[in-house]
Scaffold this motif. Structure first.
Motif, PDB file in Angstrom:
ATOM      1  N   GLY A 597      49.630  36.896  42.382  1.00  0.00           N
ATOM      2  CA  GLY A 597      48.798  37.246  43.518  1.00  0.00           C
ATOM      3  C   GLY A 597      47.331  37.391  43.185  1.00  0.00           C
ATOM      4  O   GLY A 597      46.609  38.135  43.855  1.00  0.00           O
ATOM      5  N   LEU A 598      46.878  36.677  42.150  1.00  0.00           N
ATOM      6  CA  LEU A 598      45.493  36.815  41.710  1.00  0.00           C
ATOM      7  C   LEU A 598      44.725  35.505  41.792  1.00  0.00           C
ATOM      8  O   LEU A 598      43.700  35.328  41.139  1.00  0.00           O
ATOM      9  N   ALA A 599      45.223  34.577  42.635  1.00  0.00           N
ATOM     10  CA  ALA A 599      44.548  33.288  42.773  1.00  0.00           C
ATOM     11  C   ALA A 599      43.159  33.456  43.378  1.00  0.00           C
ATOM     12  O   ALA A 599      42.283  32.606  43.173  1.00  0.00           O
ATOM     13  N   TYR A 600      42.939  34.540  44.128  1.00  0.00           N
ATOM     14  CA  TYR A 600      41.627  34.760  44.753  1.00  0.00           C
ATOM     15  C   TYR A 600      40.560  35.131  43.729  1.00  0.00           C
ATOM     16  O   TYR A 600      39.356  35.028  44.008  1.00  0.00           O
ATOM     17  N   GLU A 601      40.952  35.591  42.548  1.00  0.00           N
ATOM     18  CA  GLU A 601      39.991  35.919  41.501  1.00  0.00           C
ATOM     19  C   GLU A 601      39.493  34.643  40.814  1.00  0.00           C
ATOM     20  O   GLU A 601      40.240  33.683  40.642  1.00  0.00           O
ATOM     21  N   GLU A 602      38.238  34.639  40.391  1.00  0.00           N
ATOM     22  CA  GLU A 602      37.723  33.504  39.625  1.00  0.00           C
ATOM     23  C   GLU A 602      38.316  33.472  38.219  1.00  0.00           C
ATOM     24  O   GLU A 602      38.404  32.418  37.597  1.00  0.00           O
ATOM     25  N   TYR A 603      38.716  34.605  37.734  1.00  0.00           N
ATOM     26  CA  TYR A 603      39.279  34.750  36.386  1.00  0.00           C
ATOM     27  C   TYR A 603      40.527  33.890  36.228  1.00  0.00           C
ATOM     28  O   TYR A 603      41.406  33.884  37.094  1.00  0.00           O
ATOM     29  N   ARG A 604      40.611  33.142  35.112  1.00  0.00           N
ATOM     30  CA  ARG A 604      41.784  32.318  34.844  1.00  0.00           C
ATOM     31  C   ARG A 604      42.303  32.526  33.413  1.00  0.00           C
ATOM     32  O   ARG A 604      42.779  31.601  32.757  1.00  0.00           O
ATOM     33  N   GLY A 605      42.196  33.770  32.967  1.00  0.00           N
ATOM     34  CA  GLY A 605      42.807  34.120  31.696  1.00  0.00           C
ATOM     35  C   GLY A 605      44.193  34.698  31.914  1.00  0.00           C
ATOM     36  O   GLY A 605      44.789  34.558  32.981  1.00  0.00           O
ATOM     37  N   GLY A 665      37.619  29.798  27.027  1.00  0.00           N
ATOM     38  CA  GLY A 665      38.112  30.889  26.197  1.00  0.00           C
ATOM     39  C   GLY A 665      38.447  32.155  26.946  1.00  0.00           C
ATOM     40  O   GLY A 665      38.485  33.243  26.351  1.00  0.00           O
ATOM     41  N   GLU A 666      38.737  32.067  28.246  1.00  0.00           N
ATOM     42  CA  GLU A 666      39.024  33.267  29.019  1.00  0.00           C
ATOM     43  C   GLU A 666      40.325  33.916  28.575  1.00  0.00           C
ATOM     44  O   GLU A 666      41.227  33.264  28.055  1.00  0.00           O
ATOM     45  N   GLY A 667      40.395  35.214  28.850  1.00  0.00           N
ATOM     46  CA  GLY A 667      41.604  35.938  28.530  1.00  0.00           C
ATOM     47  C   GLY A 667      41.577  36.524  27.136  1.00  0.00           C
ATOM     48  O   GLY A 667      40.541  36.570  26.469  1.00  0.00           O
ATOM     49  N   ALA A 668      42.736  36.989  26.694  1.00  0.00           N
ATOM     50  CA  ALA A 668      42.829  37.699  25.418  1.00  0.00           C
ATOM     51  C   ALA A 668      43.894  37.080  24.535  1.00  0.00           C
ATOM     52  O   ALA A 668      44.973  36.712  25.000  1.00  0.00           O
ATOM     53  N   ASN A 669      43.582  36.992  23.268  1.00  0.00           N
ATOM     54  CA  ASN A 669      44.547  36.595  22.241  1.00  0.00           C
ATOM     55  C   ASN A 669      44.981  37.863  21.530  1.00  0.00           C
ATOM     56  O   ASN A 669      44.208  38.445  20.752  1.00  0.00           O
ATOM     57  N   LEU A 670      46.204  38.317  21.783  1.00  0.00           N
ATOM     58  CA  LEU A 670      46.684  39.551  21.168  1.00  0.00           C
ATOM     59  C   LEU A 670      46.612  39.487  19.648  1.00  0.00           C
ATOM     60  O   LEU A 670      46.444  40.504  18.979  1.00  0.00           O
ATOM     61  N   PRO A 696      39.687  51.102  31.266  1.00  0.00           N
ATOM     62  CA  PRO A 696      39.000  50.182  32.171  1.00  0.00           C
ATOM     63  C   PRO A 696      37.595  49.881  31.678  1.00  0.00           C
ATOM     64  O   PRO A 696      36.941  50.716  31.044  1.00  0.00           O
ATOM     65  N   LEU A 697      37.116  48.664  31.979  1.00  0.00           N
ATOM     66  CA  LEU A 697      35.738  48.312  31.686  1.00  0.00           C
ATOM     67  C   LEU A 697      34.871  48.693  32.875  1.00  0.00           C
ATOM     68  O   LEU A 697      35.290  48.604  34.026  1.00  0.00           O
ATOM     69  N   GLY A 698      33.650  49.089  32.624  1.00  0.00           N
ATOM     70  CA  GLY A 698      32.765  49.454  33.712  1.00  0.00           C
ATOM     71  C   GLY A 698      32.204  48.236  34.412  1.00  0.00           C
ATOM     72  O   GLY A 698      32.304  47.108  33.938  1.00  0.00           O
ATOM     73  N   GLY A 699      31.631  48.436  35.591  1.00  0.00           N
ATOM     74  CA  GLY A 699      30.989  47.358  36.324  1.00  0.00           C
ATOM     75  C   GLY A 699      31.961  46.561  37.150  1.00  0.00           C
ATOM     76  O   GLY A 699      33.120  46.912  37.325  1.00  0.00           O
ATOM     77  N   ASP A 700      31.457  45.430  37.672  1.00  0.00           N
ATOM     78  CA  ASP A 700      32.269  44.573  38.517  1.00  0.00           C
ATOM     79  C   ASP A 700      33.324  43.855  37.711  1.00  0.00           C
ATOM     80  O   ASP A 700      33.189  43.642  36.515  1.00  0.00           O
ATOM     81  N   ASN A 701      34.405  43.405  38.408  1.00  0.00           N
ATOM     82  CA  ASN A 701      35.475  42.652  37.761  1.00  0.00           C
ATOM     83  C   ASN A 701      34.933  41.316  37.268  1.00  0.00           C
ATOM     84  O   ASN A 701      34.088  40.706  37.881  1.00  0.00           O
TER      85      ASN A 701
END
Length: 701
Positions: A597-605, A665-670, A696-701
């Protein structure tokens, strides 16, 4: 797969009806999962590597094949003269040309050491089964089962062929089979299960011992199989003594009555039942003993290689060796080469190959000075930071791949490999939809390779000819090589490729009645003889060779959570993405984002999945960017808050981050917080569970 062409371009894919991997059996529709469908996007992806590259004056530049072969051959010869081929590592994934890869780099060039899947994917699972039954893997006979415990195995989403999830559904529908899913995540398998057990991570071995205790106490074990076909039952009985369901409840968080229920259900349905672990346990720091305890249940109830139980899959036939047919004597130049030893890691003295996480140490010590990588992503498989540094220090890195990865970016030679659609293919099996049959399958190249890509065989042939080894690769193509292999079963490559598959042999159940088990005792081994080769390793580890419970303990079997790092994190696979090979594909990323349910976000990680009980006190909501911090570092990614994960446990899909093939390079490599010491101490497998804190990180998503 069946390919639809239009004007020479592949436009659609589907599974082949009746195929042993793509269907549930004879007369059944063939289908593909989303990873299979992604072959179109992978083949035509604009980010694909489509020509060779070589490093000149410290920079990669495009080259033609003649130049690339000449450059690679010269560098390989210089490396052998300076260091010896024993210091050249083979890092191998699942390439189509795996046999030719070994022929060239192992047998001819003489590189003995490799990193294989046993220390990056399934070592504790397959190695513990080898202790007990004498061969590398087991797979259930799903379709004929009546009671299925899938344990850390998401078979409806991450599978070795469509026959596996379809077999589970067949068993539920036709056999009224019970499906139990033991997993701290509510997976797609949990969705169709009759019972989901969200166990405390890394406590699986305690649950298995308690189940064994119940089965013995209730007199439900297979006395005939145990008496005639097993070794070390007395030691196993001692191991489960006192391991009551109440004892296990305190450790696992699983209700004692539930433990009794599933133990009795498993035993009463035997031999048409099984308990089957996979990477959910193999990636644990105490995974070997946990897997061993689960495997023991199958021996206890006598379900080994029986209908509806676990299966000792076999092709039941052999293909011809084209080298032998032509009188070509392939050397074994890798034999008797020195193997490095590491005092801190006993397993390394008992295996020929190198654990993934120890490669940087081997480079630092000078035991390894170069590597060839074939269709794999070592920077995402553990100890990432040190691995990146090690590749920078290597004198020669060669890779065959389709996308720019951390390896390709650091390589001296990049060979662009052909996709599945662009080269001939042959395989035999093995586990499939036909429980008592072996099979062969083949496909020809359906389209011309994009750009200047080449099929695997022609890459090894070209390199061999450049180095003066052409006599070992006399076939003009992989197809011609396959054709000679298939003479053993009276088929030509074209005949088999046109059919797609052929059922070739009969492989009955209970093969152990005729051949015994391939172990020191010839029996299924709850315990080992003192002179067994594995016993020395167990002795060095201070571990029993029989099943036992080893909790995480900070010293040998993994870190434990505490007040500073109260959550546990691991990574896993998802239906839309495959071993980091689909993360560069826009369609796959869109499907993955839409799933949560996160297709609306620009983030693709990737996403950090976290339970509301853990998210709320940290002021974390779905869509927030969060920081995951461990004693060894930190990573950042987007949060997904939901109840489908056990409180105290968090997780993310593997294969993302700046070291992946993700263009941005979006997202996290554990594995950025994974270090050399994070290994399962018996098998050398990368341990992928880490105590962390999430903020949480501060600021906008």
């Amino acid at each position: 797969m069946e390919v639809t062409l239009e004007n020479g371009e592949a436009i659609d894919l589907t599974g082949v009806d009746g195929h042993p991997k793509a269907s549930a059996g004879e007369g059944r529709e063939g289908t593909l999962c989303s990873k299979g469908m992604a072959q179109l996007d992978k083949t035509y992806n604009p980010n694909r590597i489509t020509q060779p590259y070589i490093r000149e004056d410290g920079e990669l530049r495009a080259a033609d094949w003649d130049e690339a072969f000449s450059y690679a051959a010269d560098r390989l010869q210089e490396f052998a003269d300076e260091h010896g081929p024993e210091k050249f590592l083979r890092y191998q994934g699942y390439p189509i040309g795996g046999a030719w890869h070994d022929t060239f780099f192992q047998n001819i060039y003489g590189a003995p050491l490799r990193v294989g899947r046993k220390t990056t994917c399934h070592g504790p699972f397959s190695d513990s089964w080898a202790w007990m039954a004498g061969y590398g893997r087991e797979y259930p006979d799903y379709r004929n089962s009546e009671y299925m415990i899938v344990w850390g195995r998401n078979v409806m989403e991450s599978f070795r062929g469509q026959y596996q999830p379809k077999g589970v559904l067949d068993a539920k529908e036709k056999n009224d089979a019970t499906l139990v899913c033991i997993d701290p995540r509510y997976t797609k398998t949990a969705e169709v299960a009759d019972k989901w057990i969200p166990i405390e991570p890394r406590t699986d071995g305690a649950l298995a011992l308690a189940m064994g205790h119940v089965i013995i106490e209730e007199g439900l074990y297979d006395e005939g199989f145990v008496q005639n076909w097993t070794y070390g039952f007395d030691e196993y009985r001692d191991a489960v003594e006192g391991k009551t369901p109440e004892w296990a409840e305190e450790i696992t968080g699983v209700d004692a009555d539930v433990i009794r229920e599933i133990a009795i259900g498993l035993a009463e349905s035997a031999p048409r039942s099984f308990a089957f672990p996979w990477t959910g346990l193999a990636w644990q720091s105490n995974g070997f003993k946990n897997c061993q305890n689960i495997h023991a249940l199958n021996g206890l109830i006598g379900s080994v290689d029986r209908e509806g139980g676990t299966r000792m899959w076999s092709a039941g036939f052999s293909l011809d060796d084209p080298h032998e047919k032509r009188g070509i004597d392939v050397p074994s130049n890798h034999a008797d080469k020195p193997t490095p030893d590491y005092d801190d890691y006993p397993f390394q003295r008992h295996v020929r190959d190198v654990s993934h996480n120890l490669v940087p140490k081997a480079v630092e010590r000078g035991d390894l000075r170069g590597m060839v990588n074939n269709w794999s992503a070592p920077a995402l498989s553990g100890n990432t930071e040190e691995w990146l540094e090690a590749m920078e220090e290597m004198d020669l890195v060669i890779t065959i791949d389709a996308f720019w990865s951390a390896v390709a970016e650091r390589a001296d030679v990049v060979f662009p490999g052909a996709s599945t659609l662009e080269q001939p293919f042959l395989d035999t099996g093995g586990d499939n939809a036909y429980s008592t049959n072996g099979w062969a399958t083949a496909s020809d190249a359906i389209i011309e390779p994009i750009g200047d890509c080449r099929e695997d065989y022609l890459i090894y042939k070209g390199l061999a000819e450049e180095m003066g080894y052409g006599e070992y690769f006399p076939w003009d193509s992989g197809k011609e090589y396959y054709d000679e292999q298939l003479e053993a079963i009276g088929l030509s490559f074209d005949e088999l490729a046109e059919k797609s598959y052929e059922i070739v042999s009969e492989v009955g159940y209970e093969q152990w009645r005729e051949d015994g088990f391939d172990t020191e005792t010839g029996k299924f081994q709850f315990d080992l003889e003192p002179n067994d080769s594995y016993a020395a390793l167990a002795d060095e580890m201070g571990a029993s060779t029989a099943p036992e419970w080893h909790p995480p303990d900070d010293e040998h079997y993994g870190e434990t959570t505490d007040d500073e790092y109260p959550l546990l994190v691991s990574d896993f696979f998802a239906e839309q993405l495959s071993r980091a090979h689909c993360q560069a594909l826009p369609e796959s990323l869109e499907e993955y984002a839409d799933r949560f349910g996160l297709a609306y976000e620009e983030y693709r990680g990737n996403y950090l999945h976290i339970h509301p009980d853990d998210a709320e006190p940290r002021n974390i909501s779905t869509g927030d960017m969060v920081r995951v911090t461990s004693p060894d570092g930190e990573v950042e990614l987007m949060a997904h808050v939901y109840e489908g994960i056990r409180p105290g446990f968090t997780g993310m899909v593997s294969g993302f981050g700046e070291d992946s093939i993700q263009p941005d390079g979006e997202g996290a490599n554990l594995m950025d917080i994974n270090k050399e010491r994070h290994v399962e101490p018996v098998s050398g497998m990368t341990a992928r569970f880490h105590p962390v804190e999430v903020t949480p990180l501060g600021g906008d998503n």
